[in-house]
Design an enzyme around this catalytic site. Structure first.
Site, PDB file in Angstrom:
ATOM      1  N   ASP A  48      50.179  81.455  38.913  1.00 10.69           N
ATOM      2  CA  ASP A  48      49.116  81.751  37.946  1.00 10.69           C
ATOM      3  C   ASP A  48      48.999  83.259  37.746  1.00 10.69           C
ATOM      4  O   ASP A  48      48.839  84.011  38.709  1.00 10.69           O
ATOM      5  CB  ASP A  48      47.783  81.199  38.476  1.00 10.69           C
ATOM      6  CG  ASP A  48      46.625  81.461  37.529  1.00 10.69           C
ATOM      7  OD1 ASP A  48      46.300  80.558  36.729  1.00 10.69           O
ATOM      8  OD2 ASP A  48      46.034  82.564  37.592  1.00 10.69           O
ATOM      9  N   HIS A 104      40.886  83.273  28.600  1.00  6.88           N
ATOM     10  CA  HIS A 104      40.471  83.825  29.887  1.00  6.88           C
ATOM     11  C   HIS A 104      38.947  83.878  30.056  1.00  6.88           C
ATOM     12  O   HIS A 104      38.417  83.498  31.108  1.00  6.88           O
ATOM     13  CB  HIS A 104      41.061  85.227  30.061  1.00  6.88           C
ATOM     14  CG  HIS A 104      41.193  85.646  31.487  1.00  6.88           C
ATOM     15  ND1 HIS A 104      42.071  86.611  31.909  1.00  6.88           N
ATOM     16  CD2 HIS A 104      40.567  85.235  32.626  1.00  6.88           C
ATOM     17  CE1 HIS A 104      41.974  86.779  33.217  1.00  6.88           C
ATOM     18  NE2 HIS A 104      41.063  85.947  33.673  1.00  6.88           N
ATOM     19  N   TYR A 114      45.781  90.817  33.979  1.00  4.62           N
ATOM     20  CA  TYR A 114      46.193  91.279  35.300  1.00  4.62           C
ATOM     21  C   TYR A 114      47.214  92.407  35.211  1.00  4.62           C
ATOM     22  O   TYR A 114      47.483  93.088  36.195  1.00  4.62           O
ATOM     23  CB  TYR A 114      46.800  90.139  36.129  1.00  4.62           C
ATOM     24  CG  TYR A 114      45.901  88.959  36.380  1.00  4.62           C
ATOM     25  CD1 TYR A 114      44.539  88.986  36.082  1.00  4.62           C
ATOM     26  CD2 TYR A 114      46.426  87.781  36.924  1.00  4.62           C
ATOM     27  CE1 TYR A 114      43.730  87.885  36.315  1.00  4.62           C
ATOM     28  CE2 TYR A 114      45.616  86.682  37.164  1.00  4.62           C
ATOM     29  CZ  TYR A 114      44.279  86.734  36.848  1.00  4.62           C
ATOM     30  OH  TYR A 114      43.489  85.635  37.074  1.00  4.62           O
ATOM     31  N   LYS A 157      47.132  83.726  30.696  1.00  2.29           N
ATOM     32  CA  LYS A 157      45.855  83.638  29.989  1.00  2.29           C
ATOM     33  C   LYS A 157      45.786  84.650  28.850  1.00  2.29           C
ATOM     34  O   LYS A 157      46.351  85.743  28.946  1.00  2.29           O
ATOM     35  CB  LYS A 157      44.706  83.875  30.971  1.00  2.29           C
ATOM     36  CG  LYS A 157      44.780  83.006  32.217  1.00  2.29           C
ATOM     37  CD  LYS A 157      43.680  83.339  33.206  1.00  2.29           C
ATOM     38  CE  LYS A 157      43.929  82.667  34.548  1.00  2.29           C
ATOM     39  NZ  LYS A 157      45.000  83.307  35.315  1.00  2.29           N
TER      40      LYS A 157
END
Length: 284
Positions: free
Chosen positions: A49, A112, A54, A79
């Site tokens: 994931d 997200h 990120y 996401k």
């Protein structure tokens, strides 16, 4: 009862998703993120994931490629980032993520956050258009499943006014002491699988006496107890670590079971490690 890392939940559309995933939030881009993904895959994880936010998709992608595993053996999630708003923009963001991950198709794509700060006055419209793009990518076979993250019932109600495909997953903050019943009930009544990010909560969870006692009784760590609890609750936990020994330890949760007494004790630990963030007041 889940017996191994490769045992799966079945999503509403029939897609199989491995019951324990490897999270990469806060895994620094570069060699650290790549090495952690490689370590997880070597330990047997097959569910990875990540997220555009990120800022490590490229490193995660390199780890996936260097593992040498067949694509069909893996389940990869990313996401849609908060600044993205609109059908065309969502399509472009998806292609950017795919290029970084070096993938031809994605297993799961999530919105997200439901209410990003720049769109507080029109979050419903933003989600509807982004979801429309995701539905088209899903129908075209580019994504095997689509879902949401951090959505509460009022966010889901708004999305379902225009959606033609029901979200298959809602990824939220889930750990001992934080089980938002309104979200859980809403999702379960609609066959939306609940994934738990930060399934080990915050640092305080490792100092909870009841969890330490349960861990000692089973000869396990507090982290392993938290992950086992998550699986027995029917959640899909996404533990994150960049330390190989902890990555391996987090995968060793299939050789014991918590008793009903253990589960009842944990159910009483309301707020023992804090609560997940309110998506309607995030500063991003």
């Amino acid at each position: 009862m889940m017996q191994s890392l490769t045992d799966c939940y079945t999503l509403e559309n029939g897609v199989k998703i491995p019951c324990l995933g490897f999270g990469t939030w806060k895994a620094p881009d570069g060699d650290v993120a790549k090495a952690s993904v490689l370590a997880a895959l070597e330990c047997g994880y097959r569910h990875i994931d990540t997220a555009s936010a990120y800022r490590n998709e490229a490193s995660v992608g390199r780890g996936i490629q260097e593992s040498g595993l067949k694509r069909e053996e893996l389940f990869i999630t990313t996401k849609l980032n908060n600044p993205v708003c609109g059908y065309r923009e969502s399509m472009e963001a998806f292609e950017e993520s795919m290029e970084k991950l070096q993938l031809e198709y994605l297993d799961l794509y999530l919105i997200h956050w439901p209410n990003p700060k720049p769109y507080r006055d029109r979050w419903q419209e933003r989600n509807a258009e982004n979801w429309r793009a995701m539905e088209d990518l899903y129908k075209a076979g580019r994504i095997r499943a689509i879902g949401i993250s951090n959505f509460r019932p009022h966010h889901m109600d708004a999305l379902l006014k225009t959606a033609t495909v029901m979200p298959m997953v809602n990824q939220i903050h889930l750990c001992p002491g934080d089980t938002p019943e309104d979200v859980i009930s809403y999702c379960r009544s609609r066959n939306i699988l609940l994934e738990g990010y930060s399934p080990l909560g915050h640092g305080d969870i490792f100092n909870v006496p009841e969890l330490k006692e349960i861990a000692e009784k089973h000869g396990k760590s507090v982290a392993q107890v938290c992950l086992r609890w998550s699986l027995q609750m029917g959640f899909l936990p996404l533990p994150k670590s960049v330390t190989p020994s902890r990555i391996k330890e987090n995968a060793q949760v299939f050789d014991f079971a918590l008793s009903q007494e253990d589960m009842d004790t944990i159910a009483k630990l309301d707020g023992c490690a804090g609560y997940g963030p309110d998506p309607d007041d995030r500063p991003f």
